[in-house]
Scaffold this motif. Structure first.
Motif, PDB file in Angstrom:
ATOM      1  N   PRO A 107       0.942  -1.014   0.169  1.00  0.00           N
ATOM      2  CA  PRO A 107       0.067  -0.075  -0.015  1.00  0.00           C
ATOM      3  C   PRO A 107       0.922   0.979   0.037  1.00  0.00           C
ATOM      4  O   PRO A 107       2.028   1.362   0.696  1.00  0.00           O
ATOM      5  CB  PRO A 107      -0.695  -0.251   1.499  1.00  0.00           C
ATOM      6  CG  PRO A 107      -0.085  -1.054   2.096  1.00  0.00           C
ATOM      7  CD  PRO A 107       0.608  -1.886   1.239  1.00  0.00           C
ATOM      8  N   ARG A 108       0.300   2.180  -0.681  1.00  0.00           N
ATOM      9  CA  ARG A 108       1.163   3.559  -0.728  1.00  0.00           C
ATOM     10  C   ARG A 108       0.308   4.717  -0.299  1.00  0.00           C
ATOM     11  O   ARG A 108       0.719   5.842   0.461  1.00  0.00           O
ATOM     12  CB  ARG A 108       1.308   3.965  -2.337  1.00  0.00           C
ATOM     13  CG  ARG A 108       2.366   2.785  -2.887  1.00  0.00           C
ATOM     14  CD  ARG A 108       2.927   3.318  -4.030  1.00  0.00           C
ATOM     15  NE  ARG A 108       1.708   3.417  -5.205  1.00  0.00           N
ATOM     16  CZ  ARG A 108       1.236   4.501  -5.801  1.00  0.00           C
ATOM     17  NH1 ARG A 108       1.964   5.701  -5.482  1.00  0.00           N
ATOM     18  NH2 ARG A 108       0.237   4.703  -6.678  1.00  0.00           N
ATOM     19  N   HIS A 109      -1.098   4.498  -0.265  1.00  0.00           N
ATOM     20  CA  HIS A 109      -2.107   5.573   0.482  1.00  0.00           C
ATOM     21  C   HIS A 109      -2.635   4.966   1.728  1.00  0.00           C
ATOM     22  O   HIS A 109      -2.952   4.106   1.507  1.00  0.00           O
ATOM     23  CB  HIS A 109      -3.041   5.841  -0.900  1.00  0.00           C
ATOM     24  CG  HIS A 109      -2.348   6.326  -2.052  1.00  0.00           C
ATOM     25  ND1 HIS A 109      -2.058   7.448  -2.482  1.00  0.00           N
ATOM     26  CD2 HIS A 109      -2.316   5.591  -3.230  1.00  0.00           C
ATOM     27  CE1 HIS A 109      -1.692   7.633  -3.722  1.00  0.00           C
ATOM     28  NE2 HIS A 109      -1.675   6.310  -4.417  1.00  0.00           N
ATOM     29  N   LYS A 110      -2.700   5.873   2.566  1.00  0.00           N
ATOM     30  CA  LYS A 110      -3.222   5.491   3.975  1.00  0.00           C
ATOM     31  C   LYS A 110      -3.929   6.720   4.439  1.00  0.00           C
ATOM     32  O   LYS A 110      -3.419   7.996   4.266  1.00  0.00           O
ATOM     33  CB  LYS A 110      -2.041   5.030   4.943  1.00  0.00           C
ATOM     34  CG  LYS A 110      -1.294   3.712   4.309  1.00  0.00           C
ATOM     35  CD  LYS A 110      -0.359   3.304   5.567  1.00  0.00           C
ATOM     36  CE  LYS A 110       0.382   2.294   5.067  1.00  0.00           C
ATOM     37  NZ  LYS A 110       1.340   1.746   5.992  1.00  0.00           N
ATOM     38  N   ALA A 111      -4.811   6.610   5.482  1.00  0.00           N
ATOM     39  CA  ALA A 111      -5.525   7.533   6.092  1.00  0.00           C
ATOM     40  C   ALA A 111      -6.157   7.125   7.385  1.00  0.00           C
ATOM     41  O   ALA A 111      -6.701   5.789   7.330  1.00  0.00           O
ATOM     42  CB  ALA A 111      -6.670   8.227   5.161  1.00  0.00           C
ATOM     43  N   SER A 112      -6.218   7.845   8.373  1.00  0.00           N
ATOM     44  CA  SER A 112      -6.748   7.356   9.455  1.00  0.00           C
ATOM     45  C   SER A 112      -7.514   8.458  10.435  1.00  0.00           C
ATOM     46  O   SER A 112      -7.270   9.622  10.236  1.00  0.00           O
ATOM     47  CB  SER A 112      -5.510   6.671  10.561  1.00  0.00           C
ATOM     48  OG  SER A 112      -4.594   7.691  10.687  1.00  0.00           O
ATOM     49  N   ALA A 113      -8.218   7.824  11.375  1.00  0.00           N
ATOM     50  CA  ALA A 113      -9.020   9.042  12.069  1.00  0.00           C
ATOM     51  C   ALA A 113      -9.484   8.022  13.181  1.00  0.00           C
ATOM     52  O   ALA A 113      -9.725   6.906  13.315  1.00  0.00           O
ATOM     53  CB  ALA A 113     -10.075   9.719  11.513  1.00  0.00           C
ATOM     54  N   ALA A 114      -9.466   9.005  14.340  1.00  0.00           N
ATOM     55  CA  ALA A 114     -10.316   8.333  15.527  1.00  0.00           C
ATOM     56  C   ALA A 114     -11.809   9.059  15.812  1.00  0.00           C
ATOM     57  O   ALA A 114     -11.842  10.424  15.733  1.00  0.00           O
ATOM     58  CB  ALA A 114      -9.398   8.319  16.867  1.00  0.00           C
ATOM     59  N   VAL A 115     -12.701   8.264  16.167  1.00  0.00           N
ATOM     60  CA  VAL A 115     -14.013   8.832  16.444  1.00  0.00           C
ATOM     61  C   VAL A 115     -14.499   8.378  17.933  1.00  0.00           C
ATOM     62  O   VAL A 115     -14.470   7.335  18.087  1.00  0.00           O
ATOM     63  CB  VAL A 115     -15.031   8.134  15.671  1.00  0.00           C
ATOM     64  CG1 VAL A 115     -16.253   9.110  15.812  1.00  0.00           C
ATOM     65  CG2 VAL A 115     -14.523   8.520  13.873  1.00  0.00           C
ATOM     66  N   ALA A 130     -15.665  13.179  15.836  1.00  0.00           N
ATOM     67  CA  ALA A 130     -14.324  12.860  15.044  1.00  0.00           C
ATOM     68  C   ALA A 130     -13.236  14.009  15.353  1.00  0.00           C
ATOM     69  O   ALA A 130     -13.329  15.148  15.508  1.00  0.00           O
ATOM     70  CB  ALA A 130     -14.489  12.959  13.629  1.00  0.00           C
ATOM     71  N   GLY A 131     -12.094  13.297  15.631  1.00  0.00           N
ATOM     72  CA  GLY A 131     -10.838  14.167  15.660  1.00  0.00           C
ATOM     73  C   GLY A 131     -10.402  14.587  14.416  1.00  0.00           C
ATOM     74  O   GLY A 131     -11.039  14.463  13.374  1.00  0.00           O
ATOM     75  N   THR A 132      -8.892  14.856  14.168  1.00  0.00           N
ATOM     76  CA  THR A 132      -8.427  15.151  12.830  1.00  0.00           C
ATOM     77  C   THR A 132      -8.074  13.985  11.975  1.00  0.00           C
ATOM     78  O   THR A 132      -7.199  13.062  12.574  1.00  0.00           O
ATOM     79  CB  THR A 132      -7.096  16.153  13.335  1.00  0.00           C
ATOM     80  OG1 THR A 132      -7.574  17.209  13.945  1.00  0.00           O
ATOM     81  CG2 THR A 132      -6.495  16.560  12.106  1.00  0.00           C
ATOM     82  N   ALA A 133      -8.472  13.903  10.862  1.00  0.00           N
ATOM     83  CA  ALA A 133      -8.288  12.677  10.067  1.00  0.00           C
ATOM     84  C   ALA A 133      -6.967  13.191   9.382  1.00  0.00           C
ATOM     85  O   ALA A 133      -6.433  14.127   9.306  1.00  0.00           O
ATOM     86  CB  ALA A 133      -9.158  12.607   8.852  1.00  0.00           C
ATOM     87  N   ALA A 134      -6.060  12.048   9.167  1.00  0.00           N
ATOM     88  CA  ALA A 134      -4.749  12.178   8.846  1.00  0.00           C
ATOM     89  C   ALA A 134      -4.551  11.206   7.341  1.00  0.00           C
ATOM     90  O   ALA A 134      -4.929  10.097   7.494  1.00  0.00           O
ATOM     91  CB  ALA A 134      -3.602  11.727   9.708  1.00  0.00           C
TER      92      ALA A 134
END
Length: 534
Positions: free
Chosen positions: A280-288, A363-367
């Motif tokens: 994988p080359r593309h990733k995104a994460s967040a906490a809710v 939701a917090g800040t998505a990255a």
């Protein structure tokens, strides 16, 4: 999503009695600080156990000269192969009671040597315990009983090569003794990955994953090792064989399915063709965050039943979120993550966050990589995920009983199941110790039709009887799972610890077939006795 840990340097030493590396365990002062968080623990930590203090006798069997170069009776090697890495293993080691220590440890380098060792063991009545990284947490790599004159631990980690890579079909032939980091190192030059990262990744092998039907940490989609198997090679006392390498087949019952999850009781898995993916080359994460755990469960179910397929969809209840440092205000936290080899995933993450918000999530800040900092709660969870087994061992040195168990059930049973476990297991732990217990829950894997709750239990033990306390608590937990028709294990395997629950869960006609297969493939009954079957 936690990244795969990097390959360890050559100077680091594995702990023979506890999790991971010896130099990563908490210090005495850190253990005492951990113990202070749990009322009723010891005033000072138990000493780190020493191999020299164990009663390791002379081997009860001697291999023939033709096999002697493969076998050792070194006391440290024997002690390191006596148990897995469950809490009860750590507690027994700390009290100097590790159980039956194998007489010999063998390290074959190929299938022929495996077959020769099995032939000798069958002739001599020697039990053979297949051993990969030794990270079993269900009693899967130890011998319990008196029926065999000697015990041989069959360590496959010398069979650790990536033998072939088919870039056209995105698959590879890999020996079963390859530890997770070495396996990925062999695939990395080809831009490919198996993408199977259990928490034990650094200390477990491909063969161990196959033999236990292991689950990786990815929450949806292809996360179980079953999904990646193209073909298996197995050596049994009755002979060796390989299944055909095929993308799919409808030709009768699958031979691979017989050996996946067989835990070394039917044969020794020596290599496999496995399906790979682009890295994988593309990733995104967040906490809710959620104020209400019930609404958080509804949000996770909605995500599991959508077409978003998050790589990570891990729900932490308030206690688990506090333990991981993901929330300190009593909130439950949903850790979301997406990844892809060929396209950005920010839009999918944004849609998932909207689903969560519709169920009361904050939701917090998505990255989204590259360059963006990760959400603080996601970072905290990732760090805690990898550090937690070491902290468990630190608490064990303080006389605490700290262990986990996992299960799976359909969505209609999940809320009542979680409530029953929290109440019933907490009461059982208090009854066994006289101390208040903490019972936390997280969802590790989610499916359209159900989920896998994972529970953590922590309570101050009875000094010298910590194992007995855990056995009482685990028996209570098993009864609750059975009552709610939840599996005795989702991804930790059966081993010896889950045998009572497994015996009750499987249909009797299947048990008859399994016994017949065992008798045909292992006529002398030497392979991992007591696992899966009596």
């Amino acid at each position: 999503m936690p990244a795969a840990p990097s390959t360890a340097g050559p100077t680091r030493t594995r702990s023979w009695w506890g999790w991971g590396y010896a130099d990563a365990h908490p210090s005495d002062a850190e253990c005492a600080a951990l113990g202070a968080l749990l009322p009723g623990t010891l005033a000072r930590p138990l000493p780190v156990p020493r191999v020299a203090d164990l009663d390791i006798g002379r081997p009860a069997a001697t291999p023939p000269a033709a096999l002697a170069h493969l076998v050792t009776a070194d006391p440290r090697a024997r002690a390191a192969h006596a148990m897995g890495k469950a809490y009860r293993d750590v507690a027994r080691a700390l009290r100097g009671r590790p159980g039956r220590i194998p007489d010999l440890v063998a390290r074959p380098t190929g299938d022929r040597e495996v077959a020769d060792l099995l032939e000798w063991a069958g002739e001599q009545g020697v039990a053979v315990i297949p051993f990969g990284g030794g990270s079993s947490v269900v009693g899967g790599v130890e011998y319990r009983g008196e029926a065999h004159r000697a015990v041989l631990s069959l360590d496959l980690t010398s069979m650790d090569r990536v033998l072939e890579v088919d870039t056209t079909g995105r698959s590879a032939r890999i020996q079963a003794g390859a530890l997770g980091p070495a396996l990925e190192d062999g695939l990395r030059p080809h831009g490919l990955t198996l993408r199977h990262f259990p928490q034990s990744f650094e200390f477990s092998t491909l063969g161990g994953w196959l033999a236990t039907r292991a689950g990786g940490h990815y929450a949806t989609g292809r996360t179980r090792i079953d999904d990646f198997v193209q073909s298996l090679t197995v050596v049994t006392p009755a002979g060796a064989g390989s299944s055909w390498r095929l993308p799919a087949s409808g030709a009768g019952p699958s031979p691979d399915r017989l050996f996946l999850g067989s835990e070394g009781a039917l044969g020794v898995l020596t290599e496999a063709w496995v399906r790979l993916q682009q890295r994988p080359r593309h990733k995104a994460s967040a906490a809710v965050a959620f104020a209400d755990f019930g609404r958080a469960l509804d949000a996770v179910r909605a995500l599991a039943q959508s077409d978003l397929a998050p790589a990570n969809c891990r729900l932490l209840d308030p206690g688990e979120a506090l333990l991981a440092g993901a929330a300190r205000d009593g909130s439950s936290v949903l850790v979301l993550g997406f990844e892809s080899a060929d396209a950005p995933v920010g839009d999918r993450l944004a849609r998932a966050v909207e689903v969560a918000r519709a169920h009361g999530g904050r939701a917090g800040t998505a990255a989204a990589e590259p360059g963006a900092p990760a959400d603080a709660a996601v970072t905290a969870w990732r760090s805690a995920f990898l550090r937690m087994p070491y902290l468990r061992d630190g608490l064990a040195r303080m006389g605490a009983v700290v262990e986990t168990f996992e299960t799976a059930a359909t969505w209609d049973r999940i809320p009542a199941l979680i409530d029953a476990v929290r109440t019933g297991v907490g009461a059982a732990a208090r009854a066994a110790t006289g101390h208040p217990a903490t019972v936390n829950c997280r969802l590790t894997h989610v499916y359209p039709d159900g989920a896998a709750p994972y529970f953590t239990v922590a309570v101050a033990g009875r000094p010298g009887a910590e194992v007995a306390v855990w056995d009482e608590v685990k028996a209570a937990a098993t009864e609750i799972l059975h009552r709610h028709r939840a599996t005795v294990t989702h991804h930790h395997a059966v081993g010896r610890d889950h045998r009572p629950g497994y015996d009750r869960q499987r249909p009797e006609p299947f048990a008859l077939a399994l016994r017949a297969a065992k008798g045909a493939l292992d006529p002398h009954g030497i392979l991992n006795p007591g696992v899966l079957l009596g």
